[in-house]
Design an enzyme around this catalytic site. Sequence first.
Site, mmCIF file in Angstrom:
data_model
loop_
_atom_site.group_PDB
_atom_site.id
_atom_site.type_symbol
_atom_site.label_atom_id
_atom_site.label_comp_id
_atom_site.label_asym_id
_atom_site.label_seq_id
_atom_site.Cartn_x
_atom_site.Cartn_y
_atom_site.Cartn_z
ATOM 1 N N GLY A 80 0.805 -1.224 0.000
ATOM 2 C CA GLY A 80 0.000 0.000 0.000
ATOM 3 C C GLY A 80 0.835 1.271 0.000
ATOM 4 O O GLY A 80 0.355 2.342 0.400
ATOM 5 N N THR A 81 2.053 1.171 -0.515
ATOM 6 C CA THR A 81 2.958 2.329 -0.570
ATOM 7 C C THR A 81 2.318 3.519 -1.291
ATOM 8 O O THR A 81 2.356 4.658 -0.792
ATOM 9 C CB THR A 81 4.242 1.939 -1.346
ATOM 10 O OG1 THR A 81 4.613 0.619 -1.006
ATOM 11 C CG2 THR A 81 5.362 2.924 -1.094
ATOM 12 N N HIS A 140 11.616 1.369 1.373
ATOM 13 C CA HIS A 140 11.238 -0.028 1.634
ATOM 14 C C HIS A 140 12.255 -0.669 2.575
ATOM 15 O O HIS A 140 12.183 -1.875 2.840
ATOM 16 C CB HIS A 140 11.236 -0.844 0.334
ATOM 17 C CG HIS A 140 10.111 -0.522 -0.608
ATOM 18 N ND1 HIS A 140 8.822 -0.290 -0.196
ATOM 19 C CD2 HIS A 140 10.074 -0.427 -1.968
ATOM 20 C CE1 HIS A 140 8.055 -0.070 -1.256
ATOM 21 N NE2 HIS A 140 8.790 -0.137 -2.337
ATOM 22 N N TYR A 227 -2.910 -2.028 6.266
ATOM 23 C CA TYR A 227 -3.726 -1.720 5.084
ATOM 24 C C TYR A 227 -5.196 -1.971 5.402
ATOM 25 O O TYR A 227 -6.066 -1.169 5.072
ATOM 26 C CB TYR A 227 -3.244 -2.627 3.947
ATOM 27 C CG TYR A 227 -3.918 -2.463 2.608
ATOM 28 C CD1 TYR A 227 -3.329 -1.693 1.604
ATOM 29 C CD2 TYR A 227 -5.116 -3.121 2.313
ATOM 30 C CE1 TYR A 227 -3.922 -1.577 0.346
ATOM 31 C CE2 TYR A 227 -5.719 -3.006 1.070
ATOM 32 C CZ TYR A 227 -5.114 -2.235 0.089
ATOM 33 O OH TYR A 227 -5.712 -2.127 -1.141
HETATM 34 P P1 A3P Z 1 -3.538 -5.123 -5.146
HETATM 35 O O1 A3P Z 1 -2.534 -5.678 -6.100
HETATM 36 O O2 A3P Z 1 -3.937 -6.113 -4.091
HETATM 37 O O3 A3P Z 1 -4.712 -4.512 -5.804
HETATM 38 P P2 A3P Z 1 2.252 -0.645 -3.479
HETATM 39 O O4 A3P Z 1 1.762 0.732 -3.672
HETATM 40 O O5 A3P Z 1 2.973 -0.863 -2.195
HETATM 41 O O6 A3P Z 1 3.004 -1.129 -4.659
HETATM 42 O O7 A3P Z 1 0.964 -1.579 -3.313
HETATM 43 C C1 A3P Z 1 0.129 -1.829 -4.393
HETATM 44 C C2 A3P Z 1 -1.171 -2.373 -3.859
HETATM 45 O O8 A3P Z 1 -1.917 -1.298 -3.258
HETATM 46 C C3 A3P Z 1 -2.027 -2.922 -4.958
HETATM 47 O O9 A3P Z 1 -2.813 -3.944 -4.345
HETATM 48 C C4 A3P Z 1 -2.864 -1.715 -5.333
HETATM 49 O O10 A3P Z 1 -4.030 -2.010 -6.047
HETATM 50 C C5 A3P Z 1 -3.155 -1.142 -3.958
HETATM 51 N N1 A3P Z 1 -3.526 0.281 -3.995
HETATM 52 C C6 A3P Z 1 -2.954 1.272 -4.728
HETATM 53 N N2 A3P Z 1 -3.589 2.435 -4.504
HETATM 54 C C7 A3P Z 1 -4.580 2.188 -3.610
HETATM 55 C C8 A3P Z 1 -5.586 2.988 -3.009
HETATM 56 N N3 A3P Z 1 -5.712 4.274 -3.277
HETATM 57 N N4 A3P Z 1 -6.433 2.394 -2.146
HETATM 58 C C9 A3P Z 1 -6.327 1.076 -1.851
HETATM 59 N N5 A3P Z 1 -5.403 0.271 -2.411
HETATM 60 C C10 A3P Z 1 -4.533 0.810 -3.272
#
Ligand code: A3P
Length: 335
Positions: A80-81, A140, A227
């Site tokens: 959820g970065t 990270h 998350y």
């Molecule tokens: P999923 O692949 O389960 O959908 P990161 O940003 O650390 O790379 O994480 C990516 C994950 O966070 C992905 O999960 C993505 O869809 C989800 N994500 C990105 N933006 C988001 C938002 N605004 N709200 C909730 N989840 C989000």
Amino acid sequence: MASKGEESATRPEYAAVPSKSTRPKDFISTLPTREGWSTPLIQYSKYWHRPHILEEILQVQDTFTPRGDDMILVTQPKCGTTWLKALAFAIINRGIQSFSDHPLLTLHPQRLVPFIEIPPPNAGHAYLDTLPSPRLLATHLPLSMLPHGMSSVGCRIVYLCRDPKDALVSRWHFENKILGKGFNMELEKAFAMFCEGVSECGPFWDHCLEYWKESLARPDKVIFLKYEEIKSDPVRAVTKLARFLGAPFSEEEESSGVPQEVVRLCSFETLTSLPVNQVGGFDRYVQGLGHMHLPSSAFFRKGVTGDWSNHLSQEMGETLDLIVQQKLEGSGLTF
Ligand code: A3P
């Protein structure tokens, strides 16, 4: 991490340390390597890293100058970065930017909050020194590998983690997307490696555990979020985050719905509806891997909790749960 004098104690004794005269590349070539994910992973200081990022990490550990008012967002990839970057940016800048004319509407969250260990192309690490205070930065890195001095100057750290089963499934999708060009990792293989602790920034549980313990020891400086908790009550989570970052919502802001505005602006639905998060991407030349293109849209997939059950069998889910449970036993941290 505590006082400056104690800082070296956080660096695991078994971590090999490159001598000043060794080039990072030469040093890295002496470390254990595993193939399987979209790039090889190299083990340094117990944790697994992509080779080109480890090179940056080794540099930044000595060159990064932390400031007392830095706010550092920490995650493992796919926890959820992007969401956390958007939320923290919107919280911090809410007095300066109106929601109808907000940078998040035209800039990808990944561009608004830079990673400490991954400088923007052609910028170099010195770029971070040019940013005005207070800086909002991301990493990270495990706690034990944060650049020297970060704890002693008192940076605030926001740690966000996620159900490891969802993190694994999200990562597997992402790995198959980032290199494209026919790379297609089997889910069973990704699962086995993840369970072994071999994933970027893994072992997953150790990364979480280090920050979990630090959040208990120094709650004013380290906050531990999940998350799932943001997903289930985003307004509450945003309010908590704003307070921790030293930017609490005033009564007037709360009654005029500012926390709700932040949540709406950063929601999966809003961010994925914006062209800036769907078109184009991030380009980088990596020696040994060639040109890497990361589509802007690769950071958004489903954005839900529990999607693991659409990919992993019940048995796989239970196996991973048990491993994580055993690794976290006695810590008070559960998923
Ligand atoms: P999923 O692949 O389960 O959908 P990161 O940003 O650390 O790379 O994480 C990516 C994950 O966070 C992905 O999960 C993505 O869809 C989800 N994500 C990105 N933006 C988001 C938002 N605004 N709200 C909730 N989840 C989000």
